[in-house]
Scaffold this active site. Structure first.
Site, mmCIF file in Angstrom:
data_model
loop_
_atom_site.group_PDB
_atom_site.id
_atom_site.type_symbol
_atom_site.label_atom_id
_atom_site.label_comp_id
_atom_site.label_asym_id
_atom_site.label_seq_id
_atom_site.Cartn_x
_atom_site.Cartn_y
_atom_site.Cartn_z
ATOM 1 N N HIS A 89 -7.470 -2.492 10.020
ATOM 2 C CA HIS A 89 -7.113 -2.457 8.598
ATOM 3 C C HIS A 89 -5.938 -3.376 8.313
ATOM 4 O O HIS A 89 -5.080 -3.603 9.160
ATOM 5 C CB HIS A 89 -6.895 -1.026 8.078
ATOM 6 C CG HIS A 89 -5.673 -0.316 8.555
ATOM 7 N ND1 HIS A 89 -5.685 0.993 8.973
ATOM 8 C CD2 HIS A 89 -4.385 -0.699 8.654
ATOM 9 C CE1 HIS A 89 -4.470 1.371 9.301
ATOM 10 N NE2 HIS A 89 -3.657 0.362 9.126
ATOM 11 N N ASN A 112 -7.388 -0.211 13.850
ATOM 12 C CA ASN A 112 -8.832 -0.318 13.584
ATOM 13 C C ASN A 112 -9.166 -1.535 12.727
ATOM 14 O O ASN A 112 -10.247 -1.617 12.158
ATOM 15 C CB ASN A 112 -9.356 0.963 12.928
ATOM 16 C CG ASN A 112 -8.718 1.216 11.564
ATOM 17 O OD1 ASN A 112 -7.880 0.437 11.117
ATOM 18 N ND2 ASN A 112 -9.108 2.295 10.915
ATOM 19 N N GLU A 152 -9.457 -0.118 5.028
ATOM 20 C CA GLU A 152 -10.030 0.435 6.250
ATOM 21 C C GLU A 152 -11.384 -0.225 6.552
ATOM 22 O O GLU A 152 -11.954 -0.891 5.682
ATOM 23 C CB GLU A 152 -10.246 1.943 6.054
ATOM 24 C CG GLU A 152 -8.960 2.754 5.880
ATOM 25 C CD GLU A 152 -8.303 3.140 7.198
ATOM 26 O OE1 GLU A 152 -8.209 2.312 8.115
ATOM 27 O OE2 GLU A 152 -7.872 4.309 7.294
ATOM 28 N N ASP A 165 0.837 -1.210 0.000
ATOM 29 C CA ASP A 165 0.000 0.000 0.000
ATOM 30 C C ASP A 165 0.868 1.255 0.000
ATOM 31 O O ASP A 165 2.080 1.179 0.205
ATOM 32 C CB ASP A 165 -0.969 -0.004 1.201
ATOM 33 C CG ASP A 165 -0.270 -0.193 2.535
ATOM 34 O OD1 ASP A 165 0.970 -0.348 2.559
ATOM 35 O OD2 ASP A 165 -0.958 -0.187 3.576
#
Ligand code: GLP
Length: 242
Positions: free
Chosen positions: A139, A137, A144, A68
């Protein structure tokens, strides 16, 4: 899940994970490694560099794929994941730039960049091992919360939570709002996944990963359906309730 391994600390994790990757690399004729960035795998890459050096490993059979990237940050920006890969993988391992599929975070046309990345990825014929870290969170990459199991390589909008968590690494320039990432479906297609979780700040997240059913609310939970998932966690990331 194939394997679940609890290790003492981050140092031991680096040794164990590096041994695992090194042994898979040695057995293969061509090795395609999906590389995550972040603080968790840094030491793994360092230990691997040492192993490759000491064994005079033939790295011509290595190819790495970047997981990413922040949109707007190119290789020349020290905050980019591409710069991280350059610093912790390309240079110390002695790879050529042609041995890495980089995301061009500095691209002017994100949709075109996604097409380019996708087309190279599909021609590679499958990632052998994907290294992943766990976002607070849930991800993985920059998938996400809300990301679907079917999601593919794409541009995503970053959550405020992630920007807040990563703010130290992003200091010193314009803060990105979007990112480019491999999708959940791309990650699940890889032959083997190595999820690394370290540090007491990950306790709650790791607990959620273990307890929750696979769902977009905590995307890492989708990994649990992969037949060849290896989870390595250090003791500090395990909550006392276990
Ligand atoms: C970041 C990146 C991921 C990384 C994850 C965990 O935001 N998007 O590629 O794996 O979060 O990072 P860390 O290892 O620093 O906890």
């Amino acid at each position: 899940m194939k394997q679940f391994q609890i290790v003492q600390d981050k140092e031991i994790m680096a040794e164990v994970a590096a041994n695992y990757i090194f042994s898979a690399f040695q057995k293969s004729q061509k090795f395609i490694l999906g590389v995550a960035t972040g603080s968790t795998p840094k030491k793994v890459y360092e230990v691997l560099a040492k192993k490759f050096r000491e064994t005079s490993a033939d790295l011509s059979k290595m190819f790495c794929v970047q997981l990413d990237e922040y949109l707007g940050l190119g290789l020349k920006d020290s905050r980019s994941f591409a710069a991280y890969i350059q610093k912790y993988i390309v240079k110390p391992w002695g790879l050529k730039k042609s041995q890495i599929l980089f995301w061009d975070g500095d691209c002017q046309n994100p949709a075109g960049e996604v097409d380019r990345f996708n087309s190279i990825l599909s021609h590679l014929g499958g990632i052998d091992c994907q290294i992943l870290g766990l976002g607070l969170n849930g991800h993985i990459g920059f998938n996400e919360p809300g990301s679907l199991k079917e999601s593919r390589c794409r541009e995503v909008v970053l959550t405020q939570e992630t920007l807040q968590n990563n703010k130290e690494d992003l200091a010193g320039g314009k803060i990105p709002t979007d990112a480019l990432t491999m999708g959940i479906a791309d990650i699940l297609k890889t032959k083997n996944i190595l999820l690394l979780v370290s540090g007491n700040h990950k306790q709650k997240s790791f607990e959620r990963f273990l307890k929750e059913e696979p769902s977009p609310q905590f995307p890492a939970t989708f990994l649990k359906g992969h037949a060849d998932l290896v989870v390595m966690v250090d003791k500090s990331a395990l909550s006392d309730s276990r």
